[in-house]
Design a protein around this motif. Structure first.
Motif, short mmCIF file in Angstrom:
data_model
loop_
_atom_site.label_atom_id
_atom_site.label_comp_id
_atom_site.label_asym_id
_atom_site.label_seq_id
_atom_site.Cartn_x
_atom_site.Cartn_y
_atom_site.Cartn_z
N ASP A 99 -37.67 59.86 -1.54
CA ASP A 99 -36.41 59.22 -1.92
C ASP A 99 -36.53 57.71 -1.93
OD1 ASP A 99 -35.20 61.61 -2.24
OD2 ASP A 99 -34.25 61.66 -0.26
N ASN A 100 -37.31 57.18 -0.99
CA ASN A 100 -37.55 55.74 -0.98
C ASN A 100 -38.17 55.29 -2.29
OD1 ASN A 100 -37.25 53.68 1.30
ND2 ASN A 100 -37.62 55.59 2.41
N VAL A 101 -39.24 56.00 -2.69
CA VAL A 101 -39.96 55.58 -3.89
C VAL A 101 -39.12 55.85 -5.14
CG1 VAL A 101 -42.10 55.82 -5.19
CG2 VAL A 101 -42.14 55.96 -2.71
N ALA A 102 -38.33 56.92 -5.10
CA ALA A 102 -37.52 57.25 -6.27
C ALA A 102 -36.25 56.41 -6.35
CB ALA A 102 -37.15 58.74 -6.25
N TYR A 103 -36.02 55.53 -5.35
CA TYR A 103 -34.77 54.78 -5.30
C TYR A 103 -34.57 53.91 -6.54
CZ TYR A 103 -31.10 51.72 -3.52
OH TYR A 103 -29.93 51.03 -3.37
N GLY A 104 -35.63 53.17 -6.92
CA GLY A 104 -35.52 52.26 -8.07
C GLY A 104 -35.07 52.98 -9.32
N PRO A 105 -35.82 53.99 -9.78
CA PRO A 105 -35.39 54.70 -10.98
C PRO A 105 -34.03 55.38 -10.80
CG PRO A 105 -37.46 55.63 -10.13
CD PRO A 105 -37.17 54.40 -9.33
N THR A 106 -33.71 55.86 -9.60
CA THR A 106 -32.42 56.54 -9.41
C THR A 106 -31.26 55.58 -9.62
OG1 THR A 106 -33.49 57.92 -7.75
CG2 THR A 106 -31.10 58.01 -7.84
N VAL A 107 -31.31 54.41 -8.97
CA VAL A 107 -30.18 53.50 -9.10
C VAL A 107 -30.14 52.83 -10.47
CG1 VAL A 107 -30.05 53.06 -6.64
CG2 VAL A 107 -31.32 51.49 -8.10
N ALA A 115 -36.82 60.59 -12.07
CA ALA A 115 -37.05 59.62 -10.99
C ALA A 115 -38.10 60.16 -10.03
CB ALA A 115 -35.75 59.33 -10.26
N ARG A 116 -37.97 61.44 -9.70
CA ARG A 116 -38.93 62.03 -8.77
C ARG A 116 -40.32 62.11 -9.37
NH1 ARG A 116 -36.31 66.15 -4.55
NH2 ARG A 116 -35.10 64.48 -3.61
N ALA A 117 -40.39 62.42 -10.66
CA ALA A 117 -41.71 62.47 -11.31
C ALA A 117 -42.38 61.10 -11.24
CB ALA A 117 -41.55 62.93 -12.76
N MET A 118 -41.59 60.05 -11.52
CA MET A 118 -42.15 58.69 -11.45
C MET A 118 -42.61 58.39 -10.04
SD MET A 118 -39.26 56.82 -13.79
CE MET A 118 -39.90 55.16 -13.84
N ALA A 119 -41.82 58.81 -9.05
CA ALA A 119 -42.17 58.55 -7.66
C ALA A 119 -43.45 59.28 -7.27
CB ALA A 119 -41.02 58.96 -6.75
N HIS A 120 -43.54 60.55 -7.69
CA HIS A 120 -44.74 61.33 -7.37
C HIS A 120 -45.98 60.66 -7.94
CE1 HIS A 120 -43.54 64.86 -5.19
NE2 HIS A 120 -42.51 65.05 -5.99
#
Lengths: 355, 755
Positions: A99-107, A115-120
């Motif tokens: 969730d930390n890493v996905a925060y940027g694309p999410t917001v 967002a999760r794919a980008m974070a992964h």
């Protein structure tokens, strides 16, 4: 690697004032695309403020800042394509690693799955596969930092900033993380701004170093230039250790000059200095100690202090020209305190410093 | 980087592009919404209040748009209320921005001008003409003998929209880093504080120097304030009683001294002795929070009144005649000391625990004995804490209303005199206002003294460094002194609360009739099964439901405004931040009776005509308790690394996103504290709301007060016990609903500071 390509950062005459205090004073510099530039200086010199001005966390009082050729002076942090790795990492403690890493694309309005794919992808890149479900507090310091880097990279920013990234790591880990950051920067061809007060760290990772002092730039250039040709006594002293000593410039001939230091006369680049009293910067390892008097003119001194540091010896030597700080590689034959020594100068590590 | 990132990279680029223009779009969108709302309020919805059924009853639709239910535009054009027209003109100015790009200099200027002008015109239109006619001569000259009722939903929405247009305008002009959310929240909070704290308090100050016709008469004020019944010193000369101001100060000093001494004794026992039940002492701290007003006084009457239990024993055993000694200074003082000792304990236990053991150990290693260490090290370090406990006790005593009302007898204090000047036979709002001014200055004076006194000296002994070591034991003499004062008092407190527990279940404790009965609970809380379902026939149900409703509405609003204020203060830099902080703390320093008087003076006439509604109760609670939320929020935010906010910003989260996704989840403890405090405080407060309750919207404490006046002590006690249980349950419920913040095992990143 397909990417938008790194952007440049350009400061022209940027000033930041807090009330009557000037934290950054008419500073101009350029970070070329795809290079790592370090802002180096003692605490309070304005280096962190400069970094925050790039990020948009501070808004300049005067001057203009452009990123990728576009004026961003008045844009807030959220409107700039700049990410930052904070000194404390600033991982959101109530969110998992993913969730930390996905925060940027999410917001920024991405769908959750994207967002999760980008974070992964970024977590894999930093070797954090398998840690996605952990909370930040369940990670080691080094892992936390890699999460912070992954989070900063996830939006593929034009510029990536590091604020003293190694200060919360233990000494052993620092060298490795420092190498990792440099490797990542070169592999992904990133434009990176990096703040540190550790000159060794700066020498190791940078394409260019900007040395700051009292809210201004003291000198900027490649690491080797700063070490070998410091522009002023502050830089000479701050980058590596230096003995700053009085000497006399006797005559100038072309680019070189005859410089007398005590009984020794040296042939050095004059670097714009005129005849008369000058300052010499002499690195501690440039003094060559011998227990017996050589048959050249050399400086006599007495060992005042001696310390054994494993790889080398450190001496304080009292001479007519003042106290000298000397590093000697010869640990097998240490010189006792109180002994008289004769000091010669090596052909490197001695520089005329413009005052 | 793997090739699969090609799409993501392209997307991120577009995203970055969108992000850059996001700020501009946000403001343009906000402006459009505000304009739509503004015109909806101005041209469609009823401008004035539409009767007691409210807007949702839709009864107004039948006659819409007549002079009562028409929107402002129709009022101005068709019903002769031309003073509403300029508001529309001001609202038309920002319409021009819809065609302008955000960067255009006129964009922000039009918004600021439209918003500010609209607010000024709305204020003139609202305040200039009240239901009895024009307030000012020049308004009368322009519009004749015009009248209008109070603002309604249309006016509220329009004014809100004007405030937001103004805020977006200043953000668009580059203030607050161009962040419309920050500009908006700040403007709204400032506007609300101005409306519901500054305006009413200023009204009280003004009415103290006005006569009945509204003319300024300093002379009358001077006459009133120098009157013998305020400052007279008859009690020293003998014969008559002293002035109410002296009485108040005298009681305040005594209550402060006694409660601080007892609080200190308890604090020393709890921290510096091996006393067996010292954990139980900590339970003391929750008592004043959940004790409804009046009950301590009632328990005292049951014990020591003319027909009290102890009075009876004394009469039988020692032949001491029954008397009314309790009514007056002694009774009020005992009740106040019972109420405030736990507060002093709470303050002092923090101080005593904060003294670093190593300082005392240092003294001992230097050869000082326990007594000497206590006298030369421990005691001086406690002095600032004692000073602040004293001042707190003093201020609480000034503000206390319930105890003097019940036990005061002929001993008059300011808070009750203010009340009697408003509700008593001798209705004299001018005198009430003057007394309120005196009380306000005493309170602010005490805070000022505290600031001057404690602001300059620093006795910080809690440092970031680990501090092992053992606290010094108390010297024997001090220890026994503590036991001797604190333990009897603890027993006394337990007795008082025992009486509260039992009193509702027996026939008449005050007269010694101790037979068990449900009678009082049935009177108050009877529920009957009828053909149409349950019927809440008990006499307390109405005020009980109102209290729960008002408290439940006020608590989240208080938390929202209080914490938003804290976040603005802690995380944003703007001009006038200090003044803003002072203004938000202001309402906490003002005694409840003063606020009560201020509210009825200010909100009994248009434009804000809300006396007698439930809304005025909610508003009163929100602005009285908001500083607690702000303080709790500031303390919590100080523990949360600012770089968490900044990390969110650099990742594209705007300030609102950052607040909701990052800050609020980490503020959960502060949210719980604020919700609990404001909910519970709304259930136990009496001094302000006793002026504001009405037949339709009565509150539990006011109802209990009326039962006390009627002599129905058992009923009052039964109701109070129910309140205590309800409060305890709600505290648990709030804890459960908001929950703890989830940080995993440890949370190093939260507390790490940036260098």
């Amino acid at each position: 690697m397909p990417k938008s390509g790194p952007s440049s950062v350009e400061f022209s005459a940027v000033t930041k004032r807090y009330g009557t205090v000037t934290a950054v004073d008419a500073v101009s510099f350029t970070i070329e695309p795809g290079t790592l530039v370090t802002l180096l200086g003692p605490s309070g010199c304005g280096k962190t403020t400069t970094l925050r001005l790039i990020a948009g966390l501070e808004i300049a009082s005067e001057g203009t800042i452009s990123i990728g050729g576009r004026d961003v002076t008045r844009l807030s942090a959220a409107d700039r394509s700049v990410s930052m790795v904070f000194q404390s990492y600033a991982l959101f403690p109530h969110m998992s690693v993913l969730d930390n890493v996905a925060y940027g694309p999410t917001v920024s309005g991405r769908r959750k799955a994207d967002a999760r794919a980008m974070a992964h992808e970024k977590l894999d890149l930093l070797g954090l596969k398998g840690f996605e479900g952990r909370m930040p507090s369940e990670l080691s310091g080094g892992q936390q930092q890699r999460v912070a880097v992954a989070r900063a990279l996830v939006l593929e920013p034009e510029v990536l900033l590091f604020d003293e990234p190694l200060s919360n790591l233990d000494a052993k880990l620092r060298r490795r993380v420092r190498e990792d950051i440099r490797e990542l920067q070169q592999r992904l061809n990133l434009t990176v701004g990096y703040v540190t007060h550790d000159q060794q760290e700066a020498l190791a990772v940078s394409d260019r170093i900007i040395v700051m002092s009292n809210a201004r730039i003291a000198q900027s250039g490649p690491p080797r230039e700063l070490y070998e040709a410091p522009a002023n006594p502050f830089v000479a002293d701050f980058i590596g250790d230096a003995n700053l000593l009085d000497a006399e410039l006797l005559s100038v001939e072309g680019a070189r000059a005859q410089v007398r230091f005590g009984p020794v006369v040296l042939d050095l680049p004059h670097r714009g200095a005129g005849t008369g009293g000058i300052k010499l910067s002499i690195r501690p390892e440039a003094f060559l100690l011998s227990a017996t008097r050589p048959n050249r003119p050399c400086i006599a001194g007495t060992i005042a202090k001696a310390a054994y540091l494993g790889a080398h010896m450190e001496y304080s030597v009292t001479t007519e020209g003042g106290e000298l700080f000397v590093v000697d590689r010869d640990v097998m034959r240490p010189i006792a305190v109180g002994s008289t020594v004769w000091i010669d100068l090596a052909d490197h590590g001695v520089t005329v410093v413009p005052v | 980087m793997p090739c699969s990132s090609a799409g993501a990279a392209r997307f991120a680029r577009r995203l970055a592009e969108r992000n850059r223009t996001g700020g501009a779009r946000a403001i343009k969108r906000n402006v459009a919404i505000c304009l739509a709302a503004g015109w909806l309020g101005y041209a469609v919805l009823p401008w004035y209040g539409v009767g007691r059924d409210g807007i949702l009853a839709l009864a107004w639709l039948a006659t819409y748009p007549d002079a009562a239910s028409a929107p402002a535009l129709v009022q101005a054009l068709a019903h002769g209320r031309a003073w509403l027209l300029p508001i529309g003109l001001a609202l038309a100015l920002p319409l021009a921005t819809l065609t302008l790009p955000r960067e255009h200099p006129a964009f922000g200027r039009l918004l600021v001008a439209g918003g500010a002008l609209g607010l000024i015109f709305a204020a003139i239109a609202g305040f200039g003409i009240i239901n009895s006619g024009p307030r000012w001569g020049w308004v009368a000259a322009m519009f004749g003998d015009a009248r209008q009722p109070g603002f309604g939903v249309g006016a509220v929405i329009t004014v809100g929209a004007l405030v937001m247009l103004f805020a977006n305008g200043i953000a668009a002009r580059g203030n607050f880093r161009g962040d419309a959310f920050i500009a908006g929240s700040l403007t709204v909070i400032v506007a609300l504080i101005a409306m519901f704290v500054a305006f009413p308090v200023a009204g009280v100050l003004l009415s103290a120097v006005q006569d009945a016709d509204g003319n300024f008469t300093i002379q009358r004020f001077v006459e009133r304030i120098l009157a013998d019944n305020v400052w007279g010193l008859g009690c020293i000369a003998g014969g008559t009683s002293c002035g109410v101001a002296w009485n108040t100060i005298f009681l305040g000093i005594l209550a402060a001294v006694f409660s601080t001494a007892l609080g200190l004794a308890f604090a020393l026992i709890a921290t510096r002795t091996t006393f067996r039940w010292k954990k139980g002492l900590r339970v003391l701290t929750i008592l004043p929070i959940i004790t409804p007003p009046f009950v301590i006084s009632l328990a005292l009457i049951i014990l020591f009144g003319r027909t009290g239990i102890v009075t009876g024993w004394l009469g039988v055993l020692f032949d001491i005649p029954r008397s009314r000694w309790l009514y007056g200074l002694p009774g009020v003082l005992i009740a106040q000391v019972l109420s405030f000792t736990p507060v002093a304990f709470m303050v002092l236990i923090g101080v005593v625990e904060g003294i670093s053991p190593s300082l005392e150990e240092a003294s001992q290693t230097l050869g000082a004995k326990a007594a000497k260490t206590f006298r030369t090290v421990t005691w001086p370090l406690m002095r600032p804490g004692i000073a602040s406990a004293l001042l707190l006790g003093f201020v609480e005593s000034l503000a206390d209303f319930g105890n003097p009302l019940v036990l005061g007898g002929n001993y008059e204090v300011l808070s009750t005199q203010i009340y009697f000047a408003i509700v008593g036979a001798a209705y004299d709002p001018g005198r009430a206002a003057m007394l309120a001014v005196v009380l306000l200055f005493f309170t602010l004076g005490a805070f000022w003294v505290q600031n001057r006194w404690l602001g300059e000296t620093s006795y910080v002994t809690v440092t970031g460094k680990g501090d092992a070591g053992l606290t010094a034991a108390l010297p024997r003499g001090v220890r026994w002194l503590c036991y001797a004062t604190a333990l009897p008092w603890a027993v006394f407190t337990l007795t008082i609360y025992g009486i509260i527990l039992v009193g509702g279940f027996v026939h008449d404790m005050g007269r010694g009739d101790m037979t068990f009965t449900w009678r009082h609970y049935l009177t108050a809380f009877q529920v009957e099964q009828t053909g149409h379902g349950l019927f809440f026939s008990g006499s307390a149900w109405q005020s009980f439901f109102t209290t729960i409703q008002v408290s439940a509405i006020a608590a989240p609003l208080t938390a929202a405004i209080g914490l938003l204020t804290a976040w603005l203060l802690a995380r944003q830099r703007f001009a006038g931040r200090r003044a803003f902080e002072f203004a938000t703390m202001m309402s906490f320093a003002i005694p409840g009776t003063v606020i009560g008087v201020a509210y009825i003076v200010a909100f009994n006439v248009p434009p804000i005509e809300i006396t007698g509604t439930g809304m005025i109760l909610v508003i009163c609670f929100v602005f009285r308790n908001m500083p607690v939320g702000t303080r709790a929020g500031l303390a919590a935010l100080a523990q949360i690394d600012k770089s968490l906010d900044e990390a969110s910003l650099t990742l594209g989260g705007r300030s609102a996103t950052t607040l909701f996704r990052v800050v609020l989840p980490l503020l959960r403890p502060a949210i719980v504290a604020t919700l609990v405090f404001s909910f519970v405080h709304a259930m136990t407060a009496v001094s302000a709301i006793i002026f504001l309750v009405s037949a339709r919207y009565n509150m539990a404490t006011a109802y209990i007060g009326s039962r006390v006046e009627a002599g129905e002590y058992a009923l009052a006690i039964a109701y109070s016990s129910v309140l205590i249980v309800v409060m305890l349950l709600s505290i648990l419920l709030i804890q459960f609903a908001v929950g703890q913040r989830k940080l995993g095992r440890r949370a190093p990143a939260v507390s790490l500071g940036t260098a």
